[in-house]
Every structure is written in structure tokens, then in C-alpha cells.
Motif scaffolding. Structure first.
Motif, PDB file in Angstrom:
ATOM      1  N   ILE A  27      16.067  19.213 -11.806  1.00  0.00           N
ATOM      2  CA  ILE A  27      16.311  19.221 -13.251  1.00  0.00           C
ATOM      3  C   ILE A  27      15.490  20.331 -13.898  1.00  0.00           C
ATOM      4  O   ILE A  27      14.296  20.464 -13.614  1.00  0.00           O
ATOM      5  N   ASP A  28      16.128  21.097 -14.753  1.00  0.00           N
ATOM      6  CA  ASP A  28      15.409  22.065 -15.578  1.00  0.00           C
ATOM      7  C   ASP A  28      14.780  21.279 -16.727  1.00  0.00           C
ATOM      8  O   ASP A  28      15.485  20.771 -17.601  1.00  0.00           O
ATOM      9  N   LEU A  29      13.469  21.142 -16.705  1.00  0.00           N
ATOM     10  CA  LEU A  29      12.786  20.318 -17.701  1.00  0.00           C
ATOM     11  C   LEU A  29      12.998  20.823 -19.125  1.00  0.00           C
ATOM     12  O   LEU A  29      12.821  20.067 -20.082  1.00  0.00           O
ATOM     13  N   LYS A  30      13.398  22.085 -19.255  1.00  0.00           N
ATOM     14  CA  LYS A  30      13.692  22.611 -20.592  1.00  0.00           C
ATOM     15  C   LYS A  30      14.938  21.946 -21.175  1.00  0.00           C
ATOM     16  O   LYS A  30      15.104  21.892 -22.399  1.00  0.00           O
ATOM     17  N   GLU A  31      15.823  21.450 -20.315  1.00  0.00           N
ATOM     18  CA  GLU A  31      17.015  20.742 -20.789  1.00  0.00           C
ATOM     19  C   GLU A  31      16.649  19.421 -21.469  1.00  0.00           C
ATOM     20  O   GLU A  31      17.455  18.839 -22.187  1.00  0.00           O
ATOM     21  N   GLU A  74       0.816  -1.214   0.000  1.00  0.00           N
ATOM     22  CA  GLU A  74       0.000   0.000   0.000  1.00  0.00           C
ATOM     23  C   GLU A  74       0.851   1.265   0.000  1.00  0.00           C
ATOM     24  O   GLU A  74       0.444   2.307  -0.521  1.00  0.00           O
ATOM     25  N   VAL A  75       2.044   1.178   0.586  1.00  0.00           N
ATOM     26  CA  VAL A  75       2.879   2.376   0.708  1.00  0.00           C
ATOM     27  C   VAL A  75       3.576   2.737  -0.611  1.00  0.00           C
ATOM     28  O   VAL A  75       4.009   3.883  -0.790  1.00  0.00           O
ATOM     29  N   ALA A  76       3.657   1.791  -1.560  1.00  0.00           N
ATOM     30  CA  ALA A  76       4.420   2.019  -2.795  1.00  0.00           C
ATOM     31  C   ALA A  76       3.915   3.219  -3.601  1.00  0.00           C
ATOM     32  O   ALA A  76       4.701   4.098  -3.969  1.00  0.00           O
ATOM     33  N   PRO A  77       2.601   3.304  -3.917  1.00  0.00           N
ATOM     34  CA  PRO A  77       2.145   4.473  -4.688  1.00  0.00           C
ATOM     35  C   PRO A  77       2.278   5.784  -3.924  1.00  0.00           C
ATOM     36  O   PRO A  77       2.474   6.843  -4.524  1.00  0.00           O
ATOM     37  N   VAL A  78       2.205   5.712  -2.597  1.00  0.00           N
ATOM     38  CA  VAL A  78       2.382   6.924  -1.780  1.00  0.00           C
ATOM     39  C   VAL A  78       3.808   7.446  -1.917  1.00  0.00           C
ATOM     40  O   VAL A  78       4.038   8.647  -2.116  1.00  0.00           O
ATOM     41  N   ILE A  79       4.781   6.541  -1.819  1.00  0.00           N
ATOM     42  CA  ILE A  79       6.180   6.941  -1.949  1.00  0.00           C
ATOM     43  C   ILE A  79       6.474   7.419  -3.376  1.00  0.00           C
ATOM     44  O   ILE A  79       7.225   8.382  -3.577  1.00  0.00           O
ATOM     45  N   SER A  80       5.868   6.780  -4.382  1.00  0.00           N
ATOM     46  CA  SER A  80       6.029   7.224  -5.772  1.00  0.00           C
ATOM     47  C   SER A  80       5.617   8.680  -5.927  1.00  0.00           C
ATOM     48  O   SER A  80       6.332   9.492  -6.534  1.00  0.00           O
ATOM     49  N   LYS A  81       4.450   9.014  -5.364  1.00  0.00           N
ATOM     50  CA  LYS A  81       3.936  10.388  -5.451  1.00  0.00           C
ATOM     51  C   LYS A  81       4.840  11.358  -4.688  1.00  0.00           C
ATOM     52  O   LYS A  81       5.147  12.453  -5.171  1.00  0.00           O
ATOM     53  N   GLN A  82       5.282  10.955  -3.496  1.00  0.00           N
ATOM     54  CA  GLN A  82       6.190  11.801  -2.713  1.00  0.00           C
ATOM     55  C   GLN A  82       7.489  12.079  -3.468  1.00  0.00           C
ATOM     56  O   GLN A  82       7.986  13.212  -3.474  1.00  0.00           O
ATOM     57  N   LEU A  83       8.030  11.047  -4.090  1.00  0.00           N
ATOM     58  CA  LEU A  83       9.288  11.193  -4.823  1.00  0.00           C
ATOM     59  C   LEU A  83       9.135  12.158  -5.993  1.00  0.00           C
ATOM     60  O   LEU A  83       9.966  13.056  -6.188  1.00  0.00           O
ATOM     61  N   LEU A  84       8.078  11.976  -6.774  1.00  0.00           N
ATOM     62  CA  LEU A  84       7.863  12.849  -7.931  1.00  0.00           C
ATOM     63  C   LEU A  84       7.674  14.293  -7.483  1.00  0.00           C
ATOM     64  O   LEU A  84       8.263  15.220  -8.055  1.00  0.00           O
ATOM     65  N   ASP A  85       6.864  14.492  -6.438  1.00  0.00           N
ATOM     66  CA  ASP A  85       6.630  15.846  -5.923  1.00  0.00           C
ATOM     67  C   ASP A  85       7.935  16.492  -5.456  1.00  0.00           C
ATOM     68  O   ASP A  85       8.193  17.671  -5.728  1.00  0.00           O
ATOM     69  N   SER A  86       8.769  15.717  -4.761  1.00  0.00           N
ATOM     70  CA  SER A  86      10.024  16.258  -4.234  1.00  0.00           C
ATOM     71  C   SER A  86      10.992  16.606  -5.360  1.00  0.00           C
ATOM     72  O   SER A  86      11.662  17.642  -5.322  1.00  0.00           O
ATOM     73  N   LEU A  87      11.081  15.748  -6.368  1.00  0.00           N
ATOM     74  CA  LEU A  87      11.987  16.005  -7.486  1.00  0.00           C
ATOM     75  C   LEU A  87      11.560  17.242  -8.280  1.00  0.00           C
ATOM     76  O   LEU A  87      12.387  18.080  -8.650  1.00  0.00           O
ATOM     77  N   LEU A  88      10.253  17.363  -8.527  1.00  0.00           N
ATOM     78  CA  LEU A  88       9.761  18.503  -9.298  1.00  0.00           C
ATOM     79  C   LEU A  88       9.804  19.791  -8.487  1.00  0.00           C
ATOM     80  O   LEU A  88      10.201  20.849  -8.991  1.00  0.00           O
ATOM     81  N   GLY A 146      19.467  24.447   1.406  1.00  0.00           N
ATOM     82  CA  GLY A 146      18.936  24.429   2.765  1.00  0.00           C
ATOM     83  C   GLY A 146      17.507  24.917   2.875  1.00  0.00           C
ATOM     84  O   GLY A 146      16.982  25.072   3.985  1.00  0.00           O
ATOM     85  N   GLN A 147      16.856  25.148   1.734  1.00  0.00           N
ATOM     86  CA  GLN A 147      15.467  25.614   1.738  1.00  0.00           C
ATOM     87  C   GLN A 147      14.514  24.427   1.850  1.00  0.00           C
ATOM     88  O   GLN A 147      14.772  23.353   1.315  1.00  0.00           O
ATOM     89  N   LEU A 148      13.411  24.657   2.542  1.00  0.00           N
ATOM     90  CA  LEU A 148      12.425  23.593   2.740  1.00  0.00           C
ATOM     91  C   LEU A 148      11.682  23.295   1.447  1.00  0.00           C
ATOM     92  O   LEU A 148      11.105  24.192   0.822  1.00  0.00           O
ATOM     93  N   VAL A 149      11.696  22.031   1.036  1.00  0.00           N
ATOM     94  CA  VAL A 149      10.960  21.581  -0.144  1.00  0.00           C
ATOM     95  C   VAL A 149       9.604  21.024   0.270  1.00  0.00           C
ATOM     96  O   VAL A 149       8.570  21.354  -0.302  1.00  0.00           O
ATOM     97  N   SER A 150       9.615  20.165   1.294  1.00  0.00           N
ATOM     98  CA  SER A 150       8.349  19.608   1.788  1.00  0.00           C
ATOM     99  C   SER A 150       8.537  19.072   3.198  1.00  0.00           C
ATOM    100  O   SER A 150       9.656  18.778   3.630  1.00  0.00           O
TER     101      SER A 150
END
Length: 303
Positions: free
Chosen positions: A133-137, A114-128, A256-260
Motif C-alpha cells: 500500500i502506498d501510505l500516501k493514498e 508467545e508466538v503471537a507478538p512475533v507474528i504480528s511484527k513479522q506481518l507488519l514488517d512484510s506489509l510495509l 518475485g523480489q525478496l522481501v524477507s
């Protein structure tokens, strides 16, 4: 002469093990009262951490990350896609977190964790959100072609702080990523150039002349902390998470800025002072993890 002592030590170990199994919370609280954990760590110390790049040869970027026994394997595969109408000059990132039955006794075959999709969403949110990564690259031809980075993370051993280890493996995999060479075919479509043909003279000029690294802008790092009464435990094991159910995950970028900040319920209230201490611990941990990543990159370049 030594036999009675040996038997006595063995009996004592059995009693301690039985007490730990029957009264796990009391067992932990006895240790916490002395500012030590059963694995001999101070309360606010993370486990030993290892990162190794290039773990999957068939991927475009990969890494193996271990925090204590918790082990993650991350691999990135790049594919050419048509960019969205809203962002014609940007590529995309897709994240999938996998927990096969081998990673933990609580994960059953045929039943997705059950935790797998939750962690997937957390990871994507944190990366974005961090802007690593500059998505324009990732754009190739505006409105026509861009890169999609498929990031798959496999949990090989789930011994607590899964998100922290997964994010670390993701960051390490992106630091190892090399963008493939692509060219236009006769039909005007973008196709990848095989490694054997890279550097050779092609019928059509390649869009990317050589495999290139991607610049990482602002790297996210995280630390999960357990809150129990007046105690804060950094980087919990699976046993600690199952016994003391309130935890906070702080994600900071390399500035050092808060992401989430993530707190999925739990009986303990997170007071401002506790949150501030968790953020301070994450800042310390961030420096350690950055050094580990830098060392892994240096080792890869030497090899």
C-alpha cells in the motif's frame, strides 16, 4: 471369512499409530526416504488453499484464508487519525495477531501465546517492506487527517505455517478493503459518513465522495519450508514443525523480489543451495496464491 482380515487390519493400524506416537521422528523419516509425507503429499507440495472475501460484514475489509486445516480470519477497520510530524501526508497500518485458546491445545486460557507478538511484527514488517500500500493514498488532509488501518487477524485453527496463512488473509482483506466516506463536521473535524447517508446530499462536501478501493502495489506472498537433513518440506503442518525444528520462511513480492527471509534458529544449517531452493519453491507458490486471490476477487464481484 472377513473377520480375521478386519481384525488384522485394525491391529496393524494400532501398531502404526503407536509407532507414530512413540517414535515420531523415525516415523517421518521412513516416509521421507520414500519422498512422501504421512498426509500423502509430495515433500515440496503445499496443502490445498482457500480464500473467501467479505467474511466480516461490520469491517471495512475482511477475508478468511485456509491452508490445509490452518485457518485465519482477517478484518480491517479504518479510523481517522492525525498523521505524524515526520510523515504529514501518509496514513498508517497497525497489525495485531491473535491466538485464542480455541485455535490449538497448546494455547492456554489466560496465557497469551508467545508466538503471537512475533507474528504480528513479522506481518507488519512484510506489509510495509513490500510496499503493498502506498501510505500516501491513506492521506486525507496533509498534516491534519489521515487513515489508520487497524488489521486484526484471528487464528481459528493453528495447524502449522501460521505466518503464511496470516499473511495470505491480510493480503486478501486489503484486496477487499473499501475506504469509508468522510466529511468535515461543524467543528472542522473529520467524521465518517454512515452507509445510509452515502450518496445523499450532505451539509458539508465529503472528502471522499464514495467508498473507494485502495490500489495494491506489490503484493507479498510467503512460504515456510522445513529443513531436515537433506530434505526440504514445503508448507509444514503443526506436527511436522514440532518434530523437525528447523524452518525457513521466505517472503517475495508479486515481482518475485525478496522481501524477507526468516530463520528462527534450529539445529540444521541453511546452506546456500537450500535457501535458493526455498526461494524457488516460494516463486512457484506465489503464482498459485495470486491465482487464488484473483479467483476470490472475481467471485466477490459476481456476487
Amino acid at each position: 471369512m472377513g473377520t480375521p482380515d478386519t481384525a488384522g487390519d485394525w491391529s496393524s493400524e494400532m501398531e502404526v499409530d503407536a509407532f507414530r506416537r512413540l517414535f515420531p521422528l523415525r516415523y517421518y523419516e521412513r516416509h521421507l526416504s520414500e519422498s512422501i509425507r504421512p498426509d500423502a503429499r509430495p515433500l515440496k507440495k503445499a496443502r490445498d488453499t482457500i480464500v473467501s472475501l467479505g467474511a466480516v460484514a461490520s469491517s471495512d475489509g475482511s477475508a478468511l484464508a485456509k491452508i490445509g486445516s490452518t485457518t485465519m480470519l482477517a478484518a480491517i477497520k479504518m479510523e481517522v487519525m492525525t498523521p505524524s510530524v515526520d510523515s504529514p501526508d501518509e496514513g498508517s497500518i497497525a497489525v495485531e495477531f491473535h491466538m485464542p485458546p480455541i485455535c490449538s491445545p497448546v494455547v492456554r486460557p489466560g496465557r497469551p501465546a508467545e508466538v503471537a507478538p512475533v507474528i504480528s511484527k513479522q506481518l507488519l514488517d512484510s506489509l510495509l517492506s513490500s510496499g503493498i500500500i502506498d501510505l500516501k493514498e491513506l492521506s486525507l488532509i496533509k498534516g491534519k487527517a489521515a487513515w489508520m488501518a487497524y488489521l486484526d487477524i484471528y487464528c481459528l485453527d493453528a495447524d502449522g505455517a501460521l505466518f503464511d496463512a496470516a499473511l495470505l488473509s491480510a493480503v486478501a482483506a486489503f484486496s477487499h478493503l473499501r475506504i469509508p466516506v468522510v466529511s468535515l463536521n461543524d467543528e472542522g473535524r473529520m467524521v465518517m459518513v454512515s452507509k445510509e447517508l452515502e450518496g445523499e446530499k450532505l451539509d458539508k462536501e465529503p472528502v471522499d465522495k464514495e467508498r473507494r478501493k485502495i490500489s495494491l502495489k506489490s503484493i507479498p506472498f510467503s512460504l515456510t519450508c522445513i529443513l531436515h537433513k537433506n530434505y526440504i518440506l514445503a508448507d509444514p503442518t503443526f506436527e511436522e514443525e514440532s518434530i523437525m525444528e528447523t524452518f525457513i520462511t521466505v517472503v517475495l513480492n508479486s515481482s518475485g523480489q525478496l522481501v524477507s527471509l526468516y530463520k528462527p534458529g534450529g539445529p540444521v544449517l541453511a546452506h546456500t543451495s537450500a535457501i535458493q531452493e526455498c526461494v524457488a519453491l516460494t516463486r512457484q507458490r506465489m503464482k498459485e496464491l495470486q491465482e487464488i486471490i484473483d479467483e476470490a476477487i472475481s467471485t466477490m464481484e459476481i456476487d
